[in-house]
Scaffold this active site. Structure first.
Site, PDB file in Angstrom:
ATOM      1  N   SER A 298       0.847  -1.192   0.000  1.00 13.75           N
ATOM      2  CA  SER A 298       0.000   0.000   0.000  1.00 13.75           C
ATOM      3  C   SER A 298       0.886   1.248   0.000  1.00 13.75           C
ATOM      4  O   SER A 298       1.681   1.418  -0.926  1.00 13.75           O
ATOM      5  CB  SER A 298      -0.958  -0.038   1.193  1.00 13.75           C
ATOM      6  OG  SER A 298      -1.975   0.915   1.044  1.00 13.75           O
ATOM      7  N   ASP A 381      -8.311  -5.220  -6.081  1.00 16.99           N
ATOM      8  CA  ASP A 381      -7.894  -4.073  -5.268  1.00 16.99           C
ATOM      9  C   ASP A 381      -8.471  -2.807  -5.888  1.00 16.99           C
ATOM     10  O   ASP A 381      -8.010  -2.343  -6.923  1.00 16.99           O
ATOM     11  CB  ASP A 381      -6.366  -3.989  -5.216  1.00 16.99           C
ATOM     12  CG  ASP A 381      -5.881  -2.921  -4.252  1.00 16.99           C
ATOM     13  OD1 ASP A 381      -6.715  -2.146  -3.748  1.00 16.99           O
ATOM     14  OD2 ASP A 381      -4.671  -2.862  -3.999  1.00 16.99           O
ATOM     15  N   HIS A 413      -7.374  -5.467  -1.469  1.00 16.52           N
ATOM     16  CA  HIS A 413      -6.179  -4.709  -1.106  1.00 16.52           C
ATOM     17  C   HIS A 413      -5.275  -5.513  -0.180  1.00 16.52           C
ATOM     18  O   HIS A 413      -4.133  -5.137   0.056  1.00 16.52           O
ATOM     19  CB  HIS A 413      -6.607  -3.386  -0.450  1.00 16.52           C
ATOM     20  CG  HIS A 413      -5.505  -2.380  -0.316  1.00 16.52           C
ATOM     21  ND1 HIS A 413      -4.721  -1.990  -1.374  1.00 16.52           N
ATOM     22  CD2 HIS A 413      -5.047  -1.686   0.760  1.00 16.52           C
ATOM     23  CE1 HIS A 413      -3.838  -1.101  -0.966  1.00 16.52           C
ATOM     24  NE2 HIS A 413      -4.015  -0.902   0.334  1.00 16.52           N
TER      25      HIS A 413
END
Length: 437
Positions: A298, A381, A413
């Site tokens: 991320s 995602d 994600h």
């Protein structure tokens, strides 16, 4: 991100918005046992998901709302009342761990902060109050980098705790764990960066070890004593790696100013903090400076992509999972445009154009890419769409940088399915071993 708290009256079916005047998140409504007060967590700003969680208390008889413990530097996550309604117990991020705190309504003068109930290198991950007249206690779960959650009771006055469950004891007893230490690293602006360092089992200071810089995601998410099935520091250490995990700029638990410094400055002080942390630990004689890697997901993946173009030959390999590569393409594809608006300072067509898009987007620095990189991304995602990972991998391939792409068609994600987790770790360590051993 405007979420409100409502009161519904059972007798007449009427609904009242208690937090209509607040534009940000209002969450975790917690009524006192006597029904006289209501506590909740409140963020002041709309569109900012990492704002400070203020503790608000409504006196229902007086219809007066008060913010308590204004000077507390941590980030409250959950809370519970005592049976008499004279104490509020809070679970909060605080300086690299998650601890339990208390607030007393007994004093007549205002209490400006929360009082610690617990301490130690672990995270408390839930909180409830058990009303036993002779011996009331807090019921909680606790984890650390050395093991997953178990159930504990905590004396709310003394802070002493008793372990109730032992689900993982037999499994953990067969494992040899590495030492976990904290250290303060000086940042380029003179501030202290609280950093976790995890050593391999049977660590020998006379030897040299490959070392990994762990780049935290979020971006506003504290590097605490979490036990993760994907980013598991003990598992990494067991493979013979030293792990450096800094609480760089932009993380909660160290005061709101520290948390907010990252917004609009993704490629600025936060990246310098990461480099300061790895540079500090590599001064140790047991660190192999020729075998350094950087990993993250991320915002941690963003950090890896940014470092790939700005690391000045420090690292020998990178791994980025679901990372942001191109801030402009990210803006138009993410499910959280409000997030990009706040963090970047608006859309990329805004006049004047927010500096982040040109100064801090990793794709602007691919001319410097020359280090092997593993890119991992997931098809479902919607937070950081898969195009970000595909762009990064394509750049590496087109520039003849040794690279590999791991793709999960059924994950969002995160990686949540057990067999996918097995594959993720297998590819992760195969890649690291190839380039750092």
């Amino acid at each position: 991100t405007n979420a409100d708290i409502y009161a519904y009256t059972l007798s007449n079916g009427q609904t009242q918005n208690i937090t209509a005047s607040n534009p940000g998140y209002d969450t975790h409504p917690t009524p006192s046992p006597d029904g006289k007060k209501l506590a909740w967590l409140s963020m002041a700003r709309d569109g900012y998901e990492a704002d400070k969680n203020r503790i608000m208390v409504l006196d229902l008889a007086k219809n007066e709302t008060t913010e308590i413990a204004k000077e507390f530097e941590g980030q409250p996550n959950a809370m519970v009342w005592s049976s008499k309604g004279d104490m509020l117990y809070v679970e909060a991020d605080f300086k690299g761990t998650v601890q339990l705190f208390s607030y007393s309504f007994r004093p007549t003068k205002e209490v400006k902060s929360l009082i610690p109930v617990t301490q130690g290198n672990h995270n408390y991950t839930a909180i409830a109050f058990a009303n036993r007249a002779a011996n009331p206690y807090l019921l909680t779960t606790r984890m650390s980098m050395n093991g997953p959650n178990e159930i504990f009771t905590v004396d709310p006055v003394k802070g002493t705790e008793t372990q109730i469950s032992a689900v993982n004891t037999s499994l953990l007893s067969g494992l040899k764990l590495g030492k976990v230490e904290s250290r303060l690293v000086k940042a380029t602006d003179g501030k202290d960066i609280f950093t976790w360092v995890i050593y391999p089992p049977d660590f020998d200071a006379s030897k040299k070890y490959p070392t990994l810089l762990y780049c935290q995601g979020g971006p506003q998410s504290m590097v605490s004593q979490f036990f993760s099935l994907r980013w598991n520091f003990q598992l990494m250490a067991s493979k013979g790696y030293i792990i450096v995990a800094p609480n760089r700029r932009g993380l909660p638990g160290f005061g709101q100013a520290w948390n907010e410094q990252i917004s609009g400055d993704w490629g600025g002080q936060a990246m310098q903090d990461l480099l300061s942390a790895i540079d500090d630990v590599t001064k140790e004689p047991y660190v192999n400076k020729e075998k350094l890697g950087a990993v993250g997901a991320s915002f941690g993946g963003y950090s890896v992509y940014w470092l790939a173009g700005n690391h000045n030959k420090r690292f020998k390999t990178f791994i980025a999972h679901c990372g942001v590569f191109n801030l402009e393409s990210m803006y138009g594809a993410t499910e959280e445009i409000f997030f990009s608006d706040f963090e970047m300072g608006g859309p990329y067509w805004k006049e004047p154009k927010p500096k982040s898009y040109d100064a801090f987007s990793p794709h602007k620095y691919v001319k410097n890419w020359d280090t092997p990189i593993l890119v991992i991304h997931n098809d479902k995602d919607f937070r950081v769409p898969i195009g970000e990972g595909l762009q990064a991998f394509s750049v590496a391939q087109l520039k003849d940088v040794p690279s590999q792409f791991l793709f999960f068609p059924d994950e969002g994600h995160w990686v949540t399915k057990p067999q996918n987790g097995v594959l993720w770790n297998r590819v992760f360590f195969n890649w690291l071993d190839k380039w750092l051993k």
